[in-house]
Design a protein around this motif. Structure first.
Motif, mmCIF file in Angstrom:
data_model
loop_
_atom_site.group_PDB
_atom_site.id
_atom_site.type_symbol
_atom_site.label_atom_id
_atom_site.label_comp_id
_atom_site.label_asym_id
_atom_site.label_seq_id
_atom_site.Cartn_x
_atom_site.Cartn_y
_atom_site.Cartn_z
ATOM 1 N N LEU A 1 0.657 -0.635 -0.186
ATOM 2 C CA LEU A 1 0.065 -0.091 -0.264
ATOM 3 C C LEU A 1 1.360 1.397 0.039
ATOM 4 N N VAL A 2 0.588 1.793 -0.453
ATOM 5 C CA VAL A 2 1.078 3.331 -0.957
ATOM 6 C C VAL A 2 -0.103 4.379 -0.737
ATOM 7 N N GLU A 3 0.570 5.455 0.035
ATOM 8 C CA GLU A 3 0.049 7.038 1.062
ATOM 9 C C GLU A 3 -0.043 7.983 -0.349
ATOM 10 N N SER A 4 -0.178 9.173 -0.174
ATOM 11 C CA SER A 4 0.037 9.936 -0.905
ATOM 12 C C SER A 4 -1.037 11.162 -0.708
ATOM 13 N N GLY A 5 -0.796 12.259 -1.008
ATOM 14 C CA GLY A 5 -2.292 13.434 -0.973
ATOM 15 C C GLY A 5 -1.472 14.372 0.948
ATOM 16 N N GLN B 1 -11.396 11.937 1.801
ATOM 17 C CA GLN B 1 -11.570 12.910 1.652
ATOM 18 C C GLN B 1 -11.956 13.718 2.321
ATOM 19 N N MET B 2 -10.714 14.303 3.568
ATOM 20 C CA MET B 2 -11.276 15.677 4.493
ATOM 21 C C MET B 2 -11.700 17.138 4.357
ATOM 22 N N ALA C 1 -9.596 23.640 5.864
ATOM 23 C CA ALA C 1 -9.273 23.667 4.056
ATOM 24 C C ALA C 1 -9.825 22.350 4.887
ATOM 25 N N SER C 2 -9.732 21.133 3.293
ATOM 26 C CA SER C 2 -10.240 20.018 2.581
ATOM 27 C C SER C 2 -9.003 19.389 1.825
ATOM 28 N N LEU C 3 -8.804 18.229 2.484
ATOM 29 C CA LEU C 3 -7.358 17.184 1.410
ATOM 30 C C LEU C 3 -7.894 16.118 1.037
ATOM 31 N N ARG C 4 -7.406 15.403 0.347
ATOM 32 C CA ARG C 4 -8.214 14.314 -0.108
ATOM 33 C C ARG C 4 -6.697 12.836 -0.205
ATOM 34 N N LEU C 5 -6.599 12.114 0.687
ATOM 35 C CA LEU C 5 -5.452 11.215 0.241
ATOM 36 C C LEU C 5 -5.546 10.260 -0.501
ATOM 37 N N GLN D 1 2.156 12.651 5.888
ATOM 38 C CA GLN D 1 2.026 13.195 7.337
ATOM 39 C C GLN D 1 0.573 14.425 6.627
ATOM 40 N N VAL D 2 -0.408 14.930 7.393
ATOM 41 C CA VAL D 2 -0.946 15.591 7.512
ATOM 42 C C VAL D 2 -1.280 16.438 8.405
ATOM 43 N N THR D 3 -0.690 18.062 8.406
ATOM 44 C CA THR D 3 -0.363 18.701 8.831
ATOM 45 C C THR D 3 -1.809 20.569 9.116
#
Length: 124
Positions: A4-8, A82-83, A16-20, A119-121
């Motif tokens: 498994l490889v995460e990105s985003g 989706q965050m 704000a929003s982020l999509r992993l 990492q999400v900051t």
């Protein structure tokens, strides 16, 4: 064994929003229950969201319900998080995980395949 490889991940401001994204290597991706966990230094890894093989059932940590959405695309061997309305307390390393269980597991030991994390900051 599924790789498994995460990105985003990234640095964003509160609100704000982020999509992993999580890409899986296994062509037999479909049967796996997929999940996202998160971890901050000094604390245990925490369940965030899970989705069953068909995408028809999901489960969420109470504090992210209504803000985060987990989804999957089995044709692409991918799962997403989706965050939205991000808060500083969402800051963590986010991990993608896969389990052969048919249940929506929310504990770490039920998952035997993990990504390296992203990492999400969230700044205030």
């Amino acid at each position: 064994q599924v790789q498994l490889v995460e990105s985003g991940g990234g640095l964003v401001q509160a609100g704000a929003s982020l999509r992993l994204s999580c890409a899986a290597s296994d062509r037999t991706f479909n049967p796996y229950t997929m999940a996202w966990f998160r971890q901050v230094p000094g604390k245990e890894r925490e369940f965030v969201a899970a989705i069953n093989w068909s995408g028809g059932r999901t489960d969420y940590l109470v504090s992210v319900k209504g803000r985060f959405t987990i989804s999957r695309d089995n044709a692409k061997n991918a799962v997403y998080l989706q965050m939205s309305s991000l808060k500083p307390e969402d800051t963590a390393v986010y991990y993608c995980a896969a389990s052969r269980s048919t249940r929506l597991e929310n504990i770490v030991r039920k998952y035997d395949n993990w990504g390296q994390g992203t990492q999400v900051t969230v700044s205030s």
